[in-house]
Structures are given as structure tokens and as C-alpha cells.
Design a protein around this motif. Structure first.
Motif, PDB file in Angstrom:
ATOM      1  N   THR A   2      27.188  31.402 -33.917  1.00  0.00           N
ATOM      2  CA  THR A   2      28.619  31.218 -34.191  1.00  0.00           C
ATOM      3  C   THR A   2      28.840  30.344 -35.417  1.00  0.00           C
ATOM      4  OG1 THR A   2      29.217  31.472 -31.859  1.00  0.00           O
ATOM      5  CG2 THR A   2      30.775  30.288 -33.265  1.00  0.00           C
TER       6      THR A   2
ATOM      7  N   ARG B 120      36.809  29.998 -22.459  1.00  0.00           N
ATOM      8  CA  ARG B 120      38.093  30.705 -22.515  1.00  0.00           C
ATOM      9  C   ARG B 120      39.256  29.719 -22.474  1.00  0.00           C
ATOM     10  NH1 ARG B 120      35.456  33.901 -18.528  1.00  0.00           N
ATOM     11  NH2 ARG B 120      34.704  35.891 -19.355  1.00  0.00           N
TER      12      ARG B 120
ATOM     13  N   ALA C  67      34.243  33.913 -29.621  1.00  0.00           N
ATOM     14  CA  ALA C  67      34.489  34.851 -28.519  1.00  0.00           C
ATOM     15  C   ALA C  67      33.656  36.117 -28.675  1.00  0.00           C
ATOM     16  CB  ALA C  67      35.980  35.197 -28.467  1.00  0.00           C
ATOM     17  N   VAL C  68      33.568  36.639 -29.886  1.00  0.00           N
ATOM     18  CA  VAL C  68      32.779  37.854 -30.121  1.00  0.00           C
ATOM     19  C   VAL C  68      31.305  37.594 -29.811  1.00  0.00           C
ATOM     20  CG1 VAL C  68      31.951  39.427 -31.905  1.00  0.00           C
ATOM     21  CG2 VAL C  68      34.376  38.855 -31.792  1.00  0.00           C
TER      22      VAL C  68
ATOM     23  N   PHE D 213      31.110  36.795 -25.736  1.00  0.00           N
ATOM     24  CA  PHE D 213      31.595  37.794 -24.781  1.00  0.00           C
ATOM     25  C   PHE D 213      31.283  39.243 -25.164  1.00  0.00           C
ATOM     26  CE2 PHE D 213      34.621  34.154 -24.424  1.00  0.00           C
ATOM     27  CZ  PHE D 213      34.175  33.715 -23.185  1.00  0.00           C
ATOM     28  N   ALA D 214      30.789  39.460 -26.380  1.00  0.00           N
ATOM     29  CA  ALA D 214      30.458  40.826 -26.802  1.00  0.00           C
ATOM     30  C   ALA D 214      29.003  40.962 -27.226  1.00  0.00           C
ATOM     31  CB  ALA D 214      31.388  41.264 -27.940  1.00  0.00           C
ATOM     32  N   ILE D 215      28.589  40.174 -28.201  1.00  0.00           N
ATOM     33  CA  ILE D 215      27.230  40.320 -28.730  1.00  0.00           C
ATOM     34  C   ILE D 215      26.179  39.883 -27.721  1.00  0.00           C
ATOM     35  CG2 ILE D 215      25.636  39.553 -30.518  1.00  0.00           C
ATOM     36  CD1 ILE D 215      27.987  39.369 -32.421  1.00  0.00           C
TER      37      ILE D 215
ATOM     38  N   PRO E  27      26.210  39.646 -24.299  1.00  0.00           N
ATOM     39  CA  PRO E  27      25.982  40.599 -23.205  1.00  0.00           C
ATOM     40  C   PRO E  27      25.299  41.878 -23.674  1.00  0.00           C
ATOM     41  CG  PRO E  27      28.199  39.694 -23.080  1.00  0.00           C
ATOM     42  CD  PRO E  27      27.637  39.263 -24.392  1.00  0.00           C
ATOM     43  N   LEU E  28      25.631  42.339 -24.891  1.00  0.00           N
ATOM     44  CA  LEU E  28      25.000  43.551 -25.417  1.00  0.00           C
ATOM     45  C   LEU E  28      23.499  43.342 -25.603  1.00  0.00           C
ATOM     46  CD1 LEU E  28      25.167  46.393 -26.583  1.00  0.00           C
ATOM     47  CD2 LEU E  28      25.721  45.361 -28.809  1.00  0.00           C
TER      48      LEU E  28
ATOM     49  N   ARG F 123      21.757  43.393 -22.242  1.00  0.00           N
ATOM     50  CA  ARG F 123      21.580  44.753 -21.700  1.00  0.00           C
ATOM     51  C   ARG F 123      20.460  45.491 -22.431  1.00  0.00           C
ATOM     52  NH1 ARG F 123      27.333  44.702 -21.546  1.00  0.00           N
ATOM     53  NH2 ARG F 123      27.422  45.854 -23.517  1.00  0.00           N
TER      54      ARG F 123
END
Length: 329
Positions: free
Chosen positions: A185, A220, A311-312, A315-317, A319-320, A323
Motif C-alpha cells: 500500500t 473499514r 482498500a484495493v 480487500f481485492a488483491i 484475497p485474490l 485463492r
């Protein structure tokens, strides 16, 4: 079977009258200085904030440690300004320091302090390219922390409160992972800031890093609170500057802000950015009130940029990546 009712949530805004008195004394030097020159008075008030938001330790030895936190804040800003001289070094430095701090935090509290305080303030230091441009702010933090230390020694020692006991930290693996997330970040925010040639490269960096916490739900909440606080603090400062009030009025406002920061430090809501933004805007606009509109949008948009990048990443990168690394079943 007997069930225990869950503990009530702490109040959103908690006012501590005893702390308010300490805040008043903390703010007196800056308030008195404002009668002669508002800009350095606001700078000195910013230097007091790290000490104002820390609870008064029960033992005097603990109060010395609290002052050290303020000194580290000043050193961190100066270090960030040194990194900013060469943008590639700044981007890489923020990432490496965060990763190392995350690994240290897995075993020692010092690492968590670096991630939660020193790293964001290093990011703030990126707004000042060169130590010669940041030494005054670093010195203000040292002076404010020293004044707070001397003042705290006048308070008698008391029994430690169980409510102030250090909570159990996250598992080591979580802290290591958090170090990588914070580093990513901070590096992204710095790279964007330098790439866009922002005047205050450090504003999105500190916004992104300061809201981040190992617990996503906390991030959050801090993200929403910070953007609201920045808007409120900036608007209040602009309204005050627009009145053309005399210095003693600014001094009274500075004192009120430091009192509020000290008295509400234990609140559930994240209120500190409202106080710091107010003081920073008074410092920036006291001699340049015509810059109010541009400064407001600059601060709000760059704060939103930093929070958005955080946040990106979280909450996005993250978790991706989790997975993709998970073995197929």
C-alpha cells in the motif's frame, strides 16, 4: 446453563474530564504563541498531538516511554523526507521497512509500533523532499513530546487500570502478512504520488497506511472515520481562517482542539484526523487564506486516494493472491 451477557460497546465519543485538564496544559504554549504568530503556533500544536492522544501512564517510567513514541514520530518524518530525495528509494524503502517491521512484529511489540506509527509518518515525510524541509516539523514533535513528558511528571503515580492492559496481538503469521500488505500500500501510494507529481506526496501515503490494521473490520471503520474527519477538520479550519480573526482567537481554537484530542482519545470513533487536519490547515492557510479551496480538494482527494489504495490491496488483491496460492482440491 448460565450465559454471560456480552460487554457493552464503548461509547462512540468518550469525554474524560481529567484528561481534558492535561490537554489544556499541553496546549498552553501553542495557544500563547498564536497571539504573536499563528503559523508556528499551529506547528507546535501538531507536535503535541502524539502525546495528547496517549493515555497517561500509571507509572512515571511509562510516561518516559510515551515521550519516546513522540520522538520516534519526529524521527520518522525526517527519515521519510530523506528518502523522498530519490523517489525510487522512497518507494522501495517504504516497502522494505514495512516487510521487516511485519516480521519483527511477529515476536516483538516494536514491530507493531513501526507499522502503526513510524511507517505512516515516514510516508508523511515524503511531502518534504530533503531533511532541510522537514526538520522544523520533526523538531516540533520532539518539543511537544518533551513538554508533555515534563508535564506528566507533575501527575502523581496511580494503580494501573485493567482497562488499559495491552490486548493480545494477532498471530505472528497475520503480522508477517500485514507487513507485506502495508508495504504494498505504501509503495503504491508513493509511486502514484511521485508519478502524478503531487505537491504533498505524503498525504495519500499516510492516509493509506494509518487506516490499515491487521483486522479488516477495523480498517473499514477507520477508513470511513478518517475521510469524514478530514472533511470536518478542514472545513472548520477554513471557516476560522476566513473570518480574519485576531491571533488570540486562533490561540483559543488551538487550545480547544488539543483539549478535545486529549479528552476524547479513548473514544470508539477514530477522531484524531479531525484534530490534526484542523491544525495542519490553520498552519497552511494562516498566511495564505486564498488557497483554501485548492487545499481542501487536494487534501480530500489525496486522502481518498490513499484509503482507496489500501482498500484495493486488502480487500481485492490480497484475497485474490490467497485463492491463487491455494492448492487445488
Amino acid at each position: 446453563m448460565v450465559t454471560t451477557a456480552p460487554a457493552p460497546a464503548p461509547p462512540a465519543i468518550r469525554w474524560d474530564g481529567a484528561s481534558a485538564l492535561r490537554g489544556l496544559l499541553l496546549g498552553l504554549p501553542a495557544a500563547a504563541m498564536a497571539a504573536h504568530d499563528v503559523q508556528p503556533a499551529a506547528l507546535l500544536a501538531v507536535g503535541v498531538i502524539p502525546a495528547a492522544i496517549l493515555p497517561l501512564a500509571a507509572r512515571r517510567r511509562g510516561r518516559v516511554r510515551a515521550a519516546v513514541v513522540g520522538y520516534l514520530a519526529g524521527i520518522s518524518i525526517v527519515l521519510g523526507s530523506a528518502l523522498a530525495v530519490w523517489p525510487p528509494l522512497a518507494v522501495a524503502g517504504i516497502f522494505v521497512i514495512a516487510v521487516v517491521a511485519g516480521r519483527v512484529a511477529a515476536d516483538r511489540p516494536a514491530g507493531a509500533l513501526v507499522l502503526s506509527l513510524c511507517l505512516p509518518l515516514m510516508g508523511a515525510g515524503l511531502s518534504y523532499s530533503g531533511v532541510e524541509n522537514s526538520w522544523d516539523l520533526g523538531l516540533a514533535l520532539v518539543a511537544g513530546s518533551t513538554w508533555a513528558l515534563l508535564l506528566s511528571m507533575c501527575w502523581p503515580e496511580h494503580a494501573p487500570s485493567e482497562a488499559l492492559a495491552a490486548p493480545q496481538g494477532p498471530p505472528p503469521a497475520v503480522m508477517v502478512r500485514f507487513g507485506y500488505l502495508a508495504g504494498t500500500t505504501g509503495a503504491l501510494c508513493a509511486a502514484i504520488g511521485f508519478g502524478l507529481d503531487l505537491e504533498h506526496v505524503g498525504w495519500p501515503v499516510i492516509a493509506g497506511l494509518i487506516v490499515m490494521r491487521p483486522v479488516p473490520a477495523v480498517q473499514r471503520m477507520r477508513s470511513v472515520d478518517r475521510i469524514a474527519d478530514v472533511v470536518l477538520g478542514a472545513l472548520l479550519a477554513i471557516a476560522l481562517v476566513a473570518t480574519g480573526a485576531p491571533g488570540w482567537v486562533f490561540g483559543a481554537a488551538i487550545a480547544v482542539v488539543i483539549v478535545a484530542a486529549t479528552a476524547t482519545a479513548a473514544s470508539r470513533w477514530y477522531l484524531t484526523p479531525a484534530y490534526t487536519t484542523f491544525l495542519v490547515f490553520v498552519m497552511l492557510l494562516a498566511n495564505d487564506p486564498d488557497d483554501a479551496r485548492s487545499r481542501f480538494w487536494e487534501r480530500v482527494l489525496e486522502t481518498a486516494l490513499g484509503i482507496g489504495v489500501a482498500a484495493v490491496v486488502v480487500f481485492a488483491i490480497a484475497p485474490l493472491i490467497t485463492r491463487l496460492r491455494r492448492p487445488p482440491t
